[in-house]
Design a protein around this motif. Structure first.
Motif, PDB file in Angstrom:
ATOM      1  N   GLY A 148       0.784  -1.235   0.000  1.00 51.50           N
ATOM      2  CA  GLY A 148       0.000   0.000   0.000  1.00 51.50           C
ATOM      3  C   GLY A 148       0.818   1.289   0.000  1.00 51.50           C
ATOM      4  N   ARG A 172       1.999   2.063  -3.542  1.00 54.19           N
ATOM      5  CA  ARG A 172       0.827   2.501  -4.313  1.00 54.19           C
ATOM      6  C   ARG A 172       0.456   3.939  -3.948  1.00 54.19           C
ATOM      7  NH1 ARG A 172      -3.351  -0.326  -1.541  1.00 54.19           N
ATOM      8  NH2 ARG A 172      -3.383   1.551  -0.270  1.00 54.19           N
ATOM      9  N   ASP A 173       0.348   4.219  -2.658  1.00 56.81           N
ATOM     10  CA  ASP A 173      -0.106   5.546  -2.240  1.00 56.81           C
ATOM     11  C   ASP A 173       0.916   6.626  -2.584  1.00 56.81           C
ATOM     12  OD1 ASP A 173      -2.448   4.429  -1.368  1.00 56.81           O
ATOM     13  OD2 ASP A 173      -1.845   4.291   0.726  1.00 56.81           O
ATOM     14  N   ARG A 177       1.558 -13.367  -5.277  1.00 54.22           N
ATOM     15  CA  ARG A 177       0.494 -13.802  -4.364  1.00 54.22           C
ATOM     16  C   ARG A 177      -0.307 -12.618  -3.829  1.00 54.22           C
ATOM     17  NH1 ARG A 177       1.129 -11.609   0.910  1.00 54.22           N
ATOM     18  NH2 ARG A 177       3.307 -11.091   1.179  1.00 54.22           N
ATOM     19  N   ARG A 178       0.069 -11.421  -4.217  1.00 57.03           N
ATOM     20  CA  ARG A 178      -0.649 -10.230  -3.735  1.00 57.03           C
ATOM     21  C   ARG A 178      -1.969 -10.072  -4.489  1.00 57.03           C
ATOM     22  NH1 ARG A 178       2.538  -7.180  -0.226  1.00 57.03           N
ATOM     23  NH2 ARG A 178       4.481  -8.296   0.094  1.00 57.03           N
ATOM     24  N   ASP A 179      -2.892  -9.301  -3.891  1.00 59.36           N
ATOM     25  CA  ASP A 179      -4.255  -9.329  -4.421  1.00 59.36           C
ATOM     26  C   ASP A 179      -4.462  -8.586  -5.747  1.00 59.36           C
ATOM     27  OD1 ASP A 179      -3.845  -6.962  -3.025  1.00 59.36           O
ATOM     28  OD2 ASP A 179      -5.573  -7.186  -1.694  1.00 59.36           O
ATOM     29  N   ASN A 211      -1.406  -3.238  -5.895  1.00 59.78           N
ATOM     30  CA  ASN A 211      -0.815  -3.580  -4.592  1.00 59.78           C
ATOM     31  C   ASN A 211       0.391  -4.492  -4.757  1.00 59.78           C
ATOM     32  OD1 ASN A 211      -2.790  -2.168  -3.312  1.00 59.78           O
ATOM     33  ND2 ASN A 211      -4.039  -3.944  -2.789  1.00 59.78           N
ATOM     34  N   ARG A 252     -10.609 -11.014  -0.538  1.00 60.78           N
ATOM     35  CA  ARG A 252     -10.104 -10.126  -1.597  1.00 60.78           C
ATOM     36  C   ARG A 252     -11.228  -9.436  -2.360  1.00 60.78           C
ATOM     37  NH1 ARG A 252      -5.798 -14.750  -3.345  1.00 60.78           N
ATOM     38  NH2 ARG A 252      -4.289 -14.293  -1.704  1.00 60.78           N
ATOM     39  N   ARG A 291     -12.022  -6.524  -0.405  1.00 62.98           N
ATOM     40  CA  ARG A 291     -10.901  -5.591  -0.509  1.00 62.98           C
ATOM     41  C   ARG A 291     -10.963  -4.838  -1.841  1.00 62.98           C
ATOM     42  NH1 ARG A 291      -6.238  -5.703   2.526  1.00 62.98           N
ATOM     43  NH2 ARG A 291      -4.890  -5.523   0.698  1.00 62.98           N
ATOM     44  N   ARG A 313     -13.535  -2.176  -1.606  1.00 64.26           N
ATOM     45  CA  ARG A 313     -13.163  -1.028  -0.767  1.00 64.26           C
ATOM     46  C   ARG A 313     -12.098  -0.168  -1.434  1.00 64.26           C
ATOM     47  NH1 ARG A 313      -7.767  -0.552   2.069  1.00 64.26           N
ATOM     48  NH2 ARG A 313      -7.464  -2.558   3.051  1.00 64.26           N
TER      49      ARG A 313
HETATM   50  P1  ATP Z   1      -4.096   0.171   3.433  1.00 65.83           P
HETATM   51  O1  ATP Z   1      -3.707   1.499   2.936  1.00 65.83           O
HETATM   52  O2  ATP Z   1      -5.534   0.072   3.719  1.00 65.83           O
HETATM   53  O3  ATP Z   1      -3.238  -0.372   4.545  1.00 65.83           O
HETATM   54  P2  ATP Z   1      -2.785  -1.861   1.907  1.00 65.83           P
HETATM   55  O4  ATP Z   1      -2.749  -2.131   0.434  1.00 65.83           O
HETATM   56  O5  ATP Z   1      -1.508  -1.494   2.588  1.00 65.83           O
HETATM   57  O6  ATP Z   1      -3.890  -0.774   2.147  1.00 65.83           O
HETATM   58  P3  ATP Z   1      -2.876  -4.026   3.776  1.00 65.83           P
HETATM   59  O7  ATP Z   1      -4.067  -4.781   4.274  1.00 65.83           O
HETATM   60  O8  ATP Z   1      -2.105  -3.201   4.738  1.00 65.83           O
HETATM   61  O9  ATP Z   1      -3.414  -3.137   2.564  1.00 65.83           O
HETATM   62  O10 ATP Z   1      -1.940  -5.097   3.072  1.00 65.83           O
HETATM   63  C1  ATP Z   1      -0.630  -4.783   2.626  1.00 65.83           C
HETATM   64  C2  ATP Z   1      -0.356  -5.496   1.316  1.00 65.83           C
HETATM   65  O11 ATP Z   1      -0.438  -6.902   1.503  1.00 65.83           O
HETATM   66  C3  ATP Z   1      -1.339  -5.184   0.198  1.00 65.83           C
HETATM   67  O12 ATP Z   1      -0.984  -4.022  -0.501  1.00 65.83           O
HETATM   68  C4  ATP Z   1      -1.244  -6.431  -0.649  1.00 65.83           C
HETATM   69  O13 ATP Z   1      -0.103  -6.401  -1.468  1.00 65.83           O
HETATM   70  C5  ATP Z   1      -1.048  -7.527   0.373  1.00 65.83           C
HETATM   71  N1  ATP Z   1      -2.326  -8.121   0.833  1.00 65.83           N
HETATM   72  C6  ATP Z   1      -3.053  -7.771   1.911  1.00 65.83           C
HETATM   73  N2  ATP Z   1      -4.133  -8.562   2.049  1.00 65.83           N
HETATM   74  C7  ATP Z   1      -4.076  -9.442   1.040  1.00 65.83           C
HETATM   75  C8  ATP Z   1      -4.891 -10.545   0.628  1.00 65.83           C
HETATM   76  N3  ATP Z   1      -6.007 -10.858   1.303  1.00 65.83           N
HETATM   77  N4  ATP Z   1      -4.517 -11.246  -0.464  1.00 65.83           N
HETATM   78  C9  ATP Z   1      -3.377 -10.926  -1.125  1.00 65.83           C
HETATM   79  N5  ATP Z   1      -2.584  -9.911  -0.811  1.00 65.83           N
HETATM   80  C10 ATP Z   1      -2.909  -9.174   0.264  1.00 65.83           C
END
Ligand code: ATP
Ligand code: MG
Length: 403
Positions: free
Chosen positions: A32, A35-36, A115-117, A121, A162, A165, A168
């Motif tokens: 995240g 990305r941000d 494996r990331r969603d 991300n 996911r 996610r 959202r």
């Molecule tokens: P936020 O700004 O809400 O924290 P984030 O993208 O950082 O958004 P996190 O839940 O902190 O979301 O997760 C960090 C990273 O881990 C994500 O960016 C993604 O790459 C990976 N991730 C999190 N949850 C999953 C999932 N259920 N399946 C696959 N990858 C995931």
């Protein structure tokens, strides 16, 4: 591609990445925060992924905490900062649609990103700001698209959360969900059944508080994900109405629940049951009930002084803010002034206590005492009597003599 201006949050952490590299391992910023940063948005937590195994990380850094060592995550403390450092990993054979059976640590960044969603991300950034983009996440960021990494059906089958996610992120980032990803949600929405309410609730609330909630609510309804969320399955139509409310970003969780529940038209007794089914705390439930009470009253008339007293300033202002969603103007200043000019703001400020009343009246403690305090409090708040000990005792005496 290189991120030219690297936000401070990353710069502060570069020594950590360099230290890991100095020991012969790879380390990147991931998830995240990358990305941000690319979206020029503020960053919360900087996550680091590495080819080093947890035990190796613990040998490199002196101050570490095992926060999720089974999943490969070690918390490293550096100065006042702390960083989650997670070993590259793959997750295999999801048999219950929610958690991987086994986590396998690997030495390859690519396996970890796979494996990331979502593609947005699955970006990584090295210590110089160079972006590693193996799944065209940059293109999707530019085009504002949420796209699953790989085959969306497989990915949602592995982990049904996911889907929530994805929805959202559509709201938070104001992005569109790519067609194949969306049809996979449609196909697999039932798997949400396997996910704990607590985890769904986290994503649902982020959806409600996002900057384009409508963009996520419509697919949330159309893919029928709502059917597998607590207390919503009868409310398809009402949810459409909810998505039709003015699409201004909602300020707080309690405001989001209050707007939703008001649109669903739940009866007073149903509010608690609904919020309990979403595993909300008693504190949250109370706050939402107060907001809904205040909102409905305020939509038909002004709040009385006693309402302002009961609600408290923050909740009364919160009620005012909700009026916007019903096409009415909020009177924040006026409410604040009225609240501040109430004779008392708390029962503790009443000029008599229960003990004063017991001393004066020759009666045993009992229900009468609480009732009397309540009567005095209401009278003072309404301005019917000044908050003065003798006057209050006189008032109480009259009430008792009347009985
Ligand atoms: P936020 O700004 O809400 O924290 P984030 O993208 O950082 O958004 P996190 O839940 O902190 O979301 O997760 C960090 C990273 O881990 C994500 O960016 C993604 O790459 C990976 N991730 C999190 N949850 C999953 C999932 N259920 N399946 C696959 N990858 C995931
Ligand atoms: Mg995060």
């Amino acid at each position: 591609m290189k991120l030219e201006i690297i936000p401070d949050e990353f710069t502060r952490a570069t020594s950590v990445l360099k230290e890991i590299q100095a020991h012969g391992f790879e380390a990147y910023f991931v998830g995240g925060s990358v990305r941000d940063a690319l979206l020029n948005q503020s960053i919360h937590d900087v996550d680091i992924a590495t080819s080093a195994y947890p035990e190796e990380i613990k040998q490199i850094f002196h101050r570490t905490i095992d926060v999720g060592i089974d999943h490969g995550t070690v918390l490293v403390l550096v100065g006042d900062e702390q960083y989650e450092i997670t070993t590259f990993r793959t997750e295999s054979t999801y048999q219950d649609f929610r958690r991987p059976d086994t986590v396998t640590f690997v030495r390859s960044l690519k396996e970890d990103l796979k494996r990331r969603d979502f593609t947005i991300n699955a970006l990584a950034m090295d210590v110089d700001g160079e972006i590693i983009d193996l799944f065209d996440g940059m293109a999707d960021l530019k085009q504002k698209i949420i796209r699953a990494v790989g085959n969306p059906k497989e990915r949602f089958h592995e982990d049904a959360l996911r889907m929530m996610r994805g929805l959202r992120f559509a709201s938070q980032l104001d992005f569109k969900i790519e067609a194949n990803t969306l049809s996979a949600i449609e196909a697999f929405h039932r798997l949400l059944d396997k996910i704990s309410v607590e985890r769904i609730a986290v994503e649902f609330m982020k959806l409600l508080l996002g900057k384009n909630r409508r963009a996520a609510l419509l697919p949330f309804i159309e893919t029928e994900c709502y059917l597998y969320c607590p207390g919503l399955n009868k409310f398809g139509e009402a949810l459409f109405n909810f998505s039709d409310l003015p699409n201004r970003q909602i300020e707080s969780e309690s405001q989001a629940w209050a707007l939703l529940i008001n649109t669903l038209g739940l009866k007073e007794t149903e509010i608690r049951v609904f919020l309990k089914s979403w595993k909300q705390s008693n504190h949250m439930i109370q706050e939402v009930q107060n907001l809904i009470y205040g909102l409905n009253k305020r939509l038909s008339e002004e709040l009385h002084d006693k309402d302002l007293f009961d609600l408290g300033l923050d909740t009364a202002l919160s009620v005012e803010k909700l009026l916007f969603y019903y096409g009415q103007k909020s009177k924040l200043e006026e409410v604040k002034e009225r609240y501040l000019s109430l004779p008392i703001h708390d029962r503790k400020q009443l000029a008599v206590t229960g003990n004063d009343l017991l001393d004066y009246f020759d009666k045993k403690p009992g229900k009468w005492l609480g009732d009397m305090i309540e009567i005095l409090e209401v009278a003072v708040v309404k301005g019917q009597i000044v908050n003065n000990k003798e006057r209050l005792i006189g008032y109480a005496k009259n009430k008792i003599d009347e009985e």
